[in-house]
Design a protein around this motif. Structure first.
Motif, PDB file in Angstrom:
ATOM      1  N   GLU A  18       0.821  -1.212   0.000  1.00  0.00           N
ATOM      2  CA  GLU A  18       0.000   0.000   0.000  1.00  0.00           C
ATOM      3  C   GLU A  18       0.857   1.265   0.000  1.00  0.00           C
ATOM      4  OE1 GLU A  18      -2.775  -0.116   3.184  1.00  0.00           O
ATOM      5  OE2 GLU A  18      -3.995  -1.708   2.268  1.00  0.00           O
ATOM      6  N   LYS A  19       2.142   1.117   0.314  1.00  0.00           N
ATOM      7  CA  LYS A  19       3.051   2.267   0.287  1.00  0.00           C
ATOM      8  C   LYS A  19       3.776   2.383  -1.054  1.00  0.00           C
ATOM      9  CE  LYS A  19       3.720   2.195   5.285  1.00  0.00           C
ATOM     10  NZ  LYS A  19       4.686   2.131   6.411  1.00  0.00           N
ATOM     11  N   GLY A  20       3.373   1.545  -2.013  1.00  0.00           N
ATOM     12  CA  GLY A  20       3.908   1.676  -3.360  1.00  0.00           C
ATOM     13  C   GLY A  20       5.054   0.771  -3.715  1.00  0.00           C
ATOM     14  N   VAL A  21       5.466  -0.125  -2.810  1.00  0.00           N
ATOM     15  CA  VAL A  21       6.573  -1.047  -3.096  1.00  0.00           C
ATOM     16  C   VAL A  21       5.995  -2.372  -3.597  1.00  0.00           C
ATOM     17  CG1 VAL A  21       8.556  -2.271  -2.160  1.00  0.00           C
ATOM     18  CG2 VAL A  21       8.004   0.033  -1.333  1.00  0.00           C
ATOM     19  N   VAL A  22       6.290  -2.718  -4.837  1.00  0.00           N
ATOM     20  CA  VAL A  22       5.806  -3.957  -5.430  1.00  0.00           C
ATOM     21  C   VAL A  22       6.848  -5.045  -5.184  1.00  0.00           C
ATOM     22  CG1 VAL A  22       5.051  -5.107  -7.545  1.00  0.00           C
ATOM     23  CG2 VAL A  22       4.582  -2.675  -7.216  1.00  0.00           C
ATOM     24  N   SER A  23       6.487  -6.045  -4.408  1.00  0.00           N
ATOM     25  CA  SER A  23       7.411  -7.123  -4.057  1.00  0.00           C
ATOM     26  C   SER A  23       6.956  -8.424  -4.686  1.00  0.00           C
ATOM     27  CB  SER A  23       7.483  -7.285  -2.534  1.00  0.00           C
ATOM     28  OG  SER A  23       8.202  -8.454  -2.175  1.00  0.00           O
ATOM     29  N   THR A  24       7.868  -9.068  -5.430  1.00  0.00           N
ATOM     30  CA  THR A  24       7.555 -10.338  -6.081  1.00  0.00           C
ATOM     31  C   THR A  24       8.716 -11.310  -5.890  1.00  0.00           C
ATOM     32  OG1 THR A  24       8.505  -9.617  -8.199  1.00  0.00           O
ATOM     33  CG2 THR A  24       6.151  -9.219  -7.853  1.00  0.00           C
ATOM     34  N   SER A  25       8.445 -12.578  -6.149  1.00  0.00           N
ATOM     35  CA  SER A  25       9.494 -13.602  -6.147  1.00  0.00           C
ATOM     36  C   SER A  25       9.352 -14.417  -7.415  1.00  0.00           C
ATOM     37  CB  SER A  25       9.388 -14.498  -4.908  1.00  0.00           C
ATOM     38  OG  SER A  25       8.119 -15.139  -4.857  1.00  0.00           O
ATOM     39  N   LEU A  26      10.354 -15.232  -7.694  1.00  0.00           N
ATOM     40  CA  LEU A  26      10.310 -15.976  -8.954  1.00  0.00           C
ATOM     41  C   LEU A  26      11.246 -17.172  -8.958  1.00  0.00           C
ATOM     42  CD1 LEU A  26      13.127 -15.163 -10.702  1.00  0.00           C
ATOM     43  CD2 LEU A  26      11.946 -12.972 -10.747  1.00  0.00           C
ATOM     44  N   ASN A  27      10.943 -18.059  -9.867  1.00  0.00           N
ATOM     45  CA  ASN A  27      11.852 -19.132 -10.248  1.00  0.00           C
ATOM     46  C   ASN A  27      12.398 -18.762 -11.620  1.00  0.00           C
ATOM     47  OD1 ASN A  27      13.150 -21.503 -11.055  1.00  0.00           O
ATOM     48  ND2 ASN A  27      11.233 -22.516 -11.617  1.00  0.00           N
ATOM     49  N   PRO A  28      13.688 -18.434 -11.731  1.00  0.00           N
ATOM     50  CA  PRO A  28      14.226 -18.032 -13.039  1.00  0.00           C
ATOM     51  C   PRO A  28      14.349 -19.183 -14.018  1.00  0.00           C
ATOM     52  CG  PRO A  28      15.985 -18.194 -11.447  1.00  0.00           C
ATOM     53  CD  PRO A  28      14.710 -18.384 -10.676  1.00  0.00           C
ATOM     54  N   GLY A  29      14.276 -20.419 -13.508  1.00  0.00           N
ATOM     55  CA  GLY A  29      14.414 -21.594 -14.358  1.00  0.00           C
ATOM     56  C   GLY A  29      15.649 -22.387 -14.004  1.00  0.00           C
ATOM     57  N   ILE A  30      15.734 -23.568 -14.547  1.00  0.00           N
ATOM     58  CA  ILE A  30      16.916 -24.406 -14.333  1.00  0.00           C
ATOM     59  C   ILE A  30      17.944 -23.991 -15.382  1.00  0.00           C
ATOM     60  CG2 ILE A  30      17.796 -26.754 -14.197  1.00  0.00           C
ATOM     61  CD1 ILE A  30      15.005 -27.686 -13.512  1.00  0.00           C
ATOM     62  N   ILE A  31      18.885 -23.194 -14.922  1.00  0.00           N
ATOM     63  CA  ILE A  31      19.793 -22.509 -15.837  1.00  0.00           C
ATOM     64  C   ILE A  31      21.169 -23.162 -15.808  1.00  0.00           C
ATOM     65  CG2 ILE A  31      20.781 -20.266 -16.438  1.00  0.00           C
ATOM     66  CD1 ILE A  31      18.482 -19.035 -14.771  1.00  0.00           C
ATOM     67  N   ARG A  32      21.801 -23.222 -16.938  1.00  0.00           N
ATOM     68  CA  ARG A  32      23.124 -23.843 -17.053  1.00  0.00           C
ATOM     69  C   ARG A  32      24.188 -22.898 -16.508  1.00  0.00           C
ATOM     70  NH1 ARG A  32      22.396 -25.349 -21.633  1.00  0.00           N
ATOM     71  NH2 ARG A  32      21.911 -27.550 -21.251  1.00  0.00           N
ATOM     72  N   THR A  33      24.471 -23.018 -15.197  1.00  0.00           N
ATOM     73  CA  THR A  33      25.493 -22.200 -14.542  1.00  0.00           C
ATOM     74  C   THR A  33      26.308 -23.102 -13.619  1.00  0.00           C
ATOM     75  OG1 THR A  33      24.256 -21.660 -12.524  1.00  0.00           O
ATOM     76  CG2 THR A  33      23.813 -20.305 -14.475  1.00  0.00           C
ATOM     77  N   GLU A  34      27.175 -22.470 -12.834  1.00  0.00           N
ATOM     78  CA  GLU A  34      27.984 -23.214 -11.867  1.00  0.00           C
ATOM     79  C   GLU A  34      27.322 -23.301 -10.495  1.00  0.00           C
ATOM     80  OE1 GLU A  34      30.797 -24.926 -12.514  1.00  0.00           O
ATOM     81  OE2 GLU A  34      30.241 -24.424 -14.565  1.00  0.00           O
ATOM     82  N   LEU A  35      26.034 -22.991 -10.407  1.00  0.00           N
ATOM     83  CA  LEU A  35      25.356 -23.029  -9.119  1.00  0.00           C
ATOM     84  C   LEU A  35      25.418 -24.419  -8.503  1.00  0.00           C
ATOM     85  CD1 LEU A  35      23.659 -21.295  -7.177  1.00  0.00           C
ATOM     86  CD2 LEU A  35      21.624 -22.085  -8.380  1.00  0.00           C
ATOM     87  N   LEU A  36      25.427 -25.453  -9.333  1.00  0.00           N
ATOM     88  CA  LEU A  36      25.443 -26.828  -8.840  1.00  0.00           C
ATOM     89  C   LEU A  36      26.853 -27.395  -8.727  1.00  0.00           C
ATOM     90  CD1 LEU A  36      22.388 -28.266 -10.794  1.00  0.00           C
ATOM     91  CD2 LEU A  36      22.606 -28.172  -8.315  1.00  0.00           C
ATOM     92  N   ARG A  37      27.842 -26.533  -8.571  1.00  0.00           N
ATOM     93  CA  ARG A  37      29.217 -27.041  -8.564  1.00  0.00           C
ATOM     94  C   ARG A  37      29.489 -27.937  -7.361  1.00  0.00           C
ATOM     95  NH1 ARG A  37      28.664 -22.325  -6.736  1.00  0.00           N
ATOM     96  NH2 ARG A  37      29.638 -21.598  -4.812  1.00  0.00           N
TER      97      ARG A  37
END
Length: 342
Positions: A247-266
């Motif tokens: 109500e104070k104008g801050v739009v807050s969202t979350s997301l799943n960007p997808g299963i992306i080919r990166t080193e996150l699973l190293r």
């Protein structure tokens, strides 16, 4: 609140999304807007000069995040890159300058140290009088060995993915609210990266007795469980932020960007091998959902919404909609960050 069936049926559409209807060309002009993007570089990563090793060989700095910053600068926003490694940040900034002809600014931030988070927040507040876009997308702690904890002794995955980002957001909330008061509706947004793995969190989402290091954490928490509960918490925090400040104008969202080919699973060769066949490239697909949530006119009033690949509205696990869960997490974060010194 969605039914359990709705988000279970959504799983295949998150892993194998249809072609995106939103593209980087759909981002509006962001002239006059200020954006802050968090990334987390790994000291283990090689950034020897090759573009690929720079963007996908880092703990959280993926092609997705590069595309986010590049898109922001190309649409004339003033962009801050918040990261803990000044040298890698300088390389990233130089790459963006070469690619776009525009420069983003560096903000030193170690999400695994609340003192560093406070210093970063205070420095930003000294530098800027506005903040329109806060992208909390340094999601680089996944399946981290259990002997690793934050500077304050919290589980590394929860401390990095949740506590560090939440504290930064809370420090910047007065500026976000002030900016929203003098901006068009929907101009001020906080976008929190989560994951499809949030659906794998244990019953109740978070085991609070495992967040600080100790015998209970070592005995009851696995690396996979630690990651899942941190991603569940990202969704819950985003929804609670929307309830408190929408109500104070801050739009807050979350997301799943997808299963992306990166080193996150190293840290998990097993999971990387299993998921590799269903991954898509970080650039450009990996950035689209984040950019959609943060910039599209279509999402200007998407308070508390959870987005899924590629740039679509989705539903999160039913218990993430719980107001009681949101209140408890918010109050726990306030207690954990009370009295932090820079």
């Amino acid at each position: 609140m969605p039914s359990s069936l709705s988000w279970i049926l959504q799983w295949p559409w998150e892993v194998f999304p249809p072609r995106a209807k939103f593209g980087t060309g759909d981002i509006p002009d962001l002239t006059g807007r200020v954006a802050l993007v968090t990334v987390r570089f790994s000291p283990l990563a090689s950034c020897a000069g090759e573009r690929e090793s720079l963007w996908t060989g880092a703990e959280g700095c993926t092609g997705r995040e590069h595309r986010t910053r590049q898109s922001d600068v190309q649409t004339n926003a003033r962009v801050y890159l918040a990261a803990r490694d000044p040298q890698k940040a300088a390389t990233a900034i130089a790459d963006l300058l070469h690619t776009t002809g525009k420069e983003c600014r560096f903000l030193h931030l170690d999400l695994a140290d609340l003192g560093s988070v406070r210093r970063a927040g205070e420095e930003f507040l000294r530098e800027e009088k506005q903040l329109h876009l806060l992208f909390c997308n340094a999601r680089g702690a996944m399946y981290v060995p259990m002997d690793q904890v934050t500077a304050q002794g919290y589980d590394m995955q929860f401390g990095t993915n949740v506590l560090g980002h939440a504290y930064l957001t809370m420090l910047l909330l007065p500026l976000l609210v002030e900016t929203a008061a003098h901006s068009p509706a929907g101009a001020v947004r906080v976008v929190s990266d989560s994951s499809i793995y949030h659906t794998l969190a244990g019953r109740g989402g978070i085991r609070y007795d495992t967040l600080l290091d100790g015998p209970v954490r070592r005995k009851k928490l696995s690396t996979a469980a630690a990651y899942a509960q941190s991603k569940w918490a990202n969704v819950v925090f985003a929804k609670e932020l929307a309830r408190r400040y929408g109500e104070k104008g801050v739009v807050s969202t979350s997301l799943n960007p997808g299963i992306i080919r990166t080193e996150l699973l190293r840290h998990s060769a097993f999971h990387r091998a299993i998921l590799n066949w269903s991954m898509f490239d970080a650039d450009p697909e990996g950035a689209l959902t984040q950019l959609y949530a943060g910039t599209s006119p279509a999402t200007a009033s998407a308070h508390g919404q959870y987005f899924i690949p590629l740039a679509r509205e989705g539903v999160s696990r039913p218990d993430t909609y719980s107001e009681e869960a949101g209140r408890r997490l918010w109050e726990w974060i306030e207690q954990a960050t009370a009295g932090v010194e820079a």
